[in-house]
Design a protein around this motif. Sequence first.
Motif, short mmCIF file in Angstrom:
data_model
loop_
_atom_site.label_atom_id
_atom_site.label_comp_id
_atom_site.label_asym_id
_atom_site.label_seq_id
_atom_site.Cartn_x
_atom_site.Cartn_y
_atom_site.Cartn_z
N HIS A 1 1.06 -2.77 -6.09
CA HIS A 1 0.44 -3.55 -7.16
C HIS A 1 0.14 -2.74 -8.40
O HIS A 1 -0.30 -3.29 -9.40
N PHE A 2 0.40 -1.43 -8.34
CA PHE A 2 0.21 -0.61 -9.54
C PHE A 2 1.33 0.39 -9.77
O PHE A 2 1.49 0.92 -10.87
N SER B 1 -5.99 -1.90 -4.85
CA SER B 1 -5.65 -0.48 -4.85
C SER B 1 -4.46 -0.11 -3.98
O SER B 1 -4.33 1.05 -3.59
N VAL C 1 3.72 0.51 -12.96
CA VAL C 1 3.08 0.32 -14.27
C VAL C 1 3.85 0.99 -15.41
O VAL C 1 3.87 0.49 -16.54
N TYR D 1 -4.71 -4.59 -12.51
CA TYR D 1 -4.42 -4.32 -11.10
C TYR D 1 -5.41 -5.13 -10.26
O TYR D 1 -6.63 -4.95 -10.39
N THR D 2 -4.91 -5.98 -9.37
CA THR D 2 -5.84 -6.75 -8.54
C THR D 2 -6.46 -5.91 -7.44
O THR D 2 -7.57 -6.19 -6.99
N SER E 1 -0.64 -12.50 -5.17
CA SER E 1 0.22 -11.38 -5.52
C SER E 1 1.43 -11.28 -4.59
O SER E 1 2.23 -10.34 -4.72
N ALA F 1 -7.05 4.24 -4.58
CA ALA F 1 -5.61 4.28 -4.81
C ALA F 1 -5.06 5.68 -4.58
O ALA F 1 -4.00 5.84 -3.95
N ASP G 1 -0.49 -7.02 -11.83
CA ASP G 1 0.21 -6.34 -10.73
C ASP G 1 1.64 -5.99 -11.16
O ASP G 1 2.43 -6.86 -11.50
N THR G 2 1.93 -4.69 -11.11
CA THR G 2 3.14 -4.18 -11.73
C THR G 2 4.20 -3.75 -10.72
O THR G 2 5.01 -2.87 -11.02
N ALA H 1 -9.16 -2.99 -13.70
CA ALA H 1 -9.11 -2.86 -12.24
C ALA H 1 -10.51 -3.02 -11.68
O ALA H 1 -11.51 -2.85 -12.38
N LEU I 1 1.13 5.79 -11.95
CA LEU I 1 -0.23 5.27 -12.05
C LEU I 1 -0.78 5.56 -13.44
O LEU I 1 -0.77 6.72 -13.89
#
Length: 633
Positions: free
Chosen positions: A157-158, A153, A161, A150-151, A325, A186, A121-122, A178, A232
């Motif tokens: 959490h993405f 969508s 990145v 990525y845990t 997260s 997403a 998770d970024t 993912a 993304l």
Amino acid sequence: MTRNPDSKPAQQSVVDGNSAILRRFPFDDTRDFDDARRGFMGTAAETVIRDAGGRAVWDLGAYGFLTGDCPGTANPSLWRQSRLSAGHGLFEVVEGIYQIRGFDLSNMTVVEGEQGVLVIDTLLSAETAAAALALYREHRGDRPVTGVLYTHSHVDHFGGVRGVVSDEDIERGVPVIAPRGFLAHAVSENVYAGTAMARRAAYMYGAALPKGERGQIGAGLGQTTSTGSAGLVPPTLEVTRTGQSETVDGIRMVFQMTPGTEAPAELNIHFPDHAALCMAENATHNLHNLLTLRGAEVRDPREWARYLTEAVDLFGDSTDVAFASHHWPVWGRERAIEFLTEQRDVYAYLHDQTLRMLNRGHTPLEIAEAMELPPALERAWHTHGYYGSVSHNTKAVYQRYMGWFDGNPAHLWEHPPVGSAERYVEFMGGADEVLRRARESFAAGDFRWVVQVVNHVVFADPDNTEARDLQADALEQLGYGSENGTWRNFYLTGALELRHGPVGTPTTTAAPDLLRALTLDQLFDALAIRVDGPRSWDADICVRWNVKDQGPVGMRLRNGVLTHVTGTGPAACEPDVEVMLDEDALRALLLGGTPLADLVEQGRAKAEGDLAKVDELLGHLGEPDPDFAIVMP
């Protein structure tokens, strides 16, 4: 701490209500504070994170005021939660697993491998993600990123990145992992209804509110959302089934698929070599949303509860720490299992009891007002409604099974808000009489009623400054008493906009990376949503796109509907113009606004037929309004 000069003090009834919270719940239980501090290794020296242009996108020190005593303008339970969530820095979960918390709404987790690190998770913005990774490297060494996971969508959490990996990293083989369905959900969530969601998210997270005891103090799940650049990088490795195991840079992982829970595409991760379980966003230190206030698909609490049971069955005997997260970990096998089962019970209870009352004829508002959690669950801090709430979650369960209609035919064909408001105010004796009585209700502490009734005056006469001021004052008091962070932010942002006009939407969901990630099907669907139907009733335009290496796609605007058909079969239309081009050129035309004539002149496209028809078709597309009115008509 900043203060809104127009904010008012808390009314005595709100102060008394907040004081009662201190007597109702176990504020002497300090385990969460011990857990939230455990493993602290340090934080950033520079508290403000800026983008390339110098604009601040995150301030680590903005919530320093939370170390003080809770004022009368805040619910003590929410103050406690925000104080816990505002802690920032690098934390060791177990040897080899670290979290950077407080650098965005969400956490970044870093797992050390043989050659580098796996980043889970970024965060939401590239800037906060880069700062978080820099903090890790400051304490643990300049290890390269050897994998990204990525845990689920949701963009927090993405979105960051590109602060963690580059396109060159991906080209040299750094995997991006993912759950199945991640990319479709997403990009669709942030494009199809993205404008409306972003506008409401501005209320939900209170981004425009000053930070302080009369303003934004948090959002329950975290403090707020960063305002940097979201991107993304599409996944290169998909997790498709529970029990699937993968090893990245020597890091062994076993996955549990949890679709339809907190996100449409989500997974949990067990690390057998660390006896550690990552619960993504399926078990955090609050009652989560079954339907988030910003808008989303209604989540399934029955499946959510089932997956939490499955997580305990699959991994309970081999888990010594559970982390997520958001928020802080829970250590110890017994405590971790208790945490997961109580989280399970709260979603199952809300689901089952809503259906029980629904089947006895109760309406959503009646169920929400009557629903109470069992005492054992209410005593557990992590089931409190800081982000989701018992009230709006029960309404979500009702909506999932029954839709918007409560069954009363009086509600089947009501006048729209302005028409209803004008009639209500006239029936009630005019605006002056409504406001006179509403001030009496305000003095009596019935702020819910003031908000409900004065809303009619505001919508019937938006220039009535007395009504707007009274509505703002009542919303403010409701915010001061709310345990739910997002409710507080909605109330206070509503008050802010009533007093000063629209404050805008600080985030943009349709970032370039997300638009690029749309499949052509999704892109055509996204354009169809933008068609101005009434203005297009008489249009009949057909364009055939012959896309290199993909074949023909016919796009037709007819009856105010933009449809697309692959191939040249019976459902395809006879084209007014036929265009030969590659996918990049098509995207430049449809998303970038590059005129077809320019593409033809540049040699990037060939066209046969009436080229003007393409411009005519695109001229029927409207633009969404990112700043539409919410508390005003």
